[in-house]
Design an enzyme around this catalytic site. Structure first.
Site, PDB file in Angstrom:
ATOM      1  N   ILE A 119      33.248  39.699  35.260  1.00 19.17           N
ATOM      2  CA  ILE A 119      33.115  40.712  36.303  1.00 19.17           C
ATOM      3  C   ILE A 119      31.817  40.486  37.060  1.00 19.17           C
ATOM      4  CG2 ILE A 119      32.245  42.361  34.553  1.00 19.17           C
ATOM      5  CD1 ILE A 119      34.278  43.374  37.667  1.00 19.17           C
ATOM      6  N   GLU A 120      31.940  40.020  38.293  1.00 18.66           N
ATOM      7  CA  GLU A 120      30.761  39.754  39.119  1.00 18.66           C
ATOM      8  C   GLU A 120      31.020  39.931  40.609  1.00 18.66           C
ATOM      9  OE1 GLU A 120      29.586  35.554  38.726  1.00 18.66           O
ATOM     10  OE2 GLU A 120      31.426  35.233  37.571  1.00 18.66           O
TER      11      GLU A 120
END
Length: 345
Positions: A119-120
């Site tokens: 998750i970025e």
């Protein structure tokens, strides 16, 4: 619970003293490591000392890495412990993405490391929306696979886009932090990293391009136990320095990348505003300890992002205002902006 897991639970799993030269090292790869369809020689990767490999499986909805199955099988056949990851695209259903990731995992050889949520990207979602999305995904992937997933992220994203929530601190953390020593400023209420992605430019035998390189926070036996689902107590924040050159895989600039990024970010924003010539950015980067080659690569990336309109100016302004992030955090942000603009890979 297996008999071995029960014994570990009763006796207490040993703590890792710190990241050290004996910490298992590994790589993570995607289609970027196959330019023009070039193969990875996984036996050479393994022979160079890498013990595990995370292979990108899926991204968003509708994308499966075409090299996922082959890389997984070849890495495992070379004696490496394999894992996988899903690149989150939070602008579409978390449940649907978890389902596609779980389907891809069914094609991966076993045993393997737990699934990973990468998750970025915020995709214009606020912290509350992103937290809800992550919550939905990790709950669903655990239901589908029976395994507690790992969360991969980096400091700037978690602190700014996730409002530094500690809601997920019970999940294993894989943190990207490009610097010379294990970082002590870990976000999100985590008190240790399970995996540390220490650089994105490791020169790894068997690959025609550079690769992300990682360390596991423990011994090789603890890595095997972790993969098997046995509780491993990896201790708290680790601050001891290690000789990264001795671990293997040439990585440049790590000392400089741990420095504060405020001056470099200010220069990039000045270039974007037309107040500074982009050629001057090379000198600014060098003044921060970055050698000419990597400094030129940084400038080329900034130039391309400005030309395409994809330079993440609001994020850079936040970095400048807070003044608490590293040059490594900046490089991750810029790399993500470029990859997002180029879509998936």
């Amino acid at each position: 619970m297996t008999a071995l897991a029960l014994v570990a639970a009763l006796l207490g799993a040993p703590k890792a003293a710190a990241f050290s030269i004996s910490s298992p090292q590994g790589v993570d790869v995607a289609s970027w490591q196959h330019p023009g369809g070039a193969a990875i020689n996984w036996r050479e990767v393994s022979a160079s000392g890498h013990r595990f490999a995370f292979v990108k499986a899926t991204e968003g909805i509708g994308y499966v890495n075409p090299f996922f199955v082959a890389d997984s099988k070849q890495a495992q056949n070379a004696g490496m412990l394999i894992g996988s990851y899903h690149m989150a695209r939070p602008n579409s259903s978390a449940t649907a993405q978890a389902a596609e990731y779980a389907a891809a995992l069914a094609t991966q050889p076993q045993p393997s490391l737990p699934p990973v949520l990468d998750i970025e990207y915020a995709e214009n979602l606020g912290p509350a929306q992103l937290s809800a999305w992550v919550r939905e995904f990790v709950t669903e992937i655990e239901r589908l696979t029976g395994r507690k997933p790992i969360i991969y992220t980096y400091r700037y994203f978690w602190q700014e886009n996730m409002a530094n929530t500690s809601e997920f601190s019970d999940y294993p953390l894989w943190l990207a932090a490009y610097e010379n020593r294990p970082p002590s400023d870990i976000p999100g209420g985590w008190n240790h990293m399970t995996f540390w992605q220490r650089a994105d430019n490791g020169v790894v035998p068997g690959m025609v391009t550079v690769s992300d390189v990682n360390l596991f926070n423990g011994s090789e036996q603890q890595l095997n136990d972790f993969s098997a689902g046995i509780d491993v107590n990896l201790g708290e924040v680790l601050t001891a320095g290690i000789d990264l050159d001795a671990i293997g895989g040439r990585v440049a600039e790590l000392e400089a990348l741990g420095n504060n990024n405020r001056e470099l970010v200010g220069a990039i924003l000045a270039v974007a505003a037309g107040a500074l010539a982009i050629g001057a950015l090379v000198a600014v980067a060098q003044s921060q300890g970055i050698d000419l080659g990597p400094a030129t690569e940084l400038v080329d990336r900034v130039r391309g992002l400005i030309a395409s309109g994809d330079l993440p100016v609001p994020d850079l302004q936040t970095m400048l205002q807070t003044g608490e992030y590293t040059i490594g955090d900046l490089l991750i942000l810029l790399e993500n902006a470029q990859h997002f603009a180029e879509q998936i890979g």
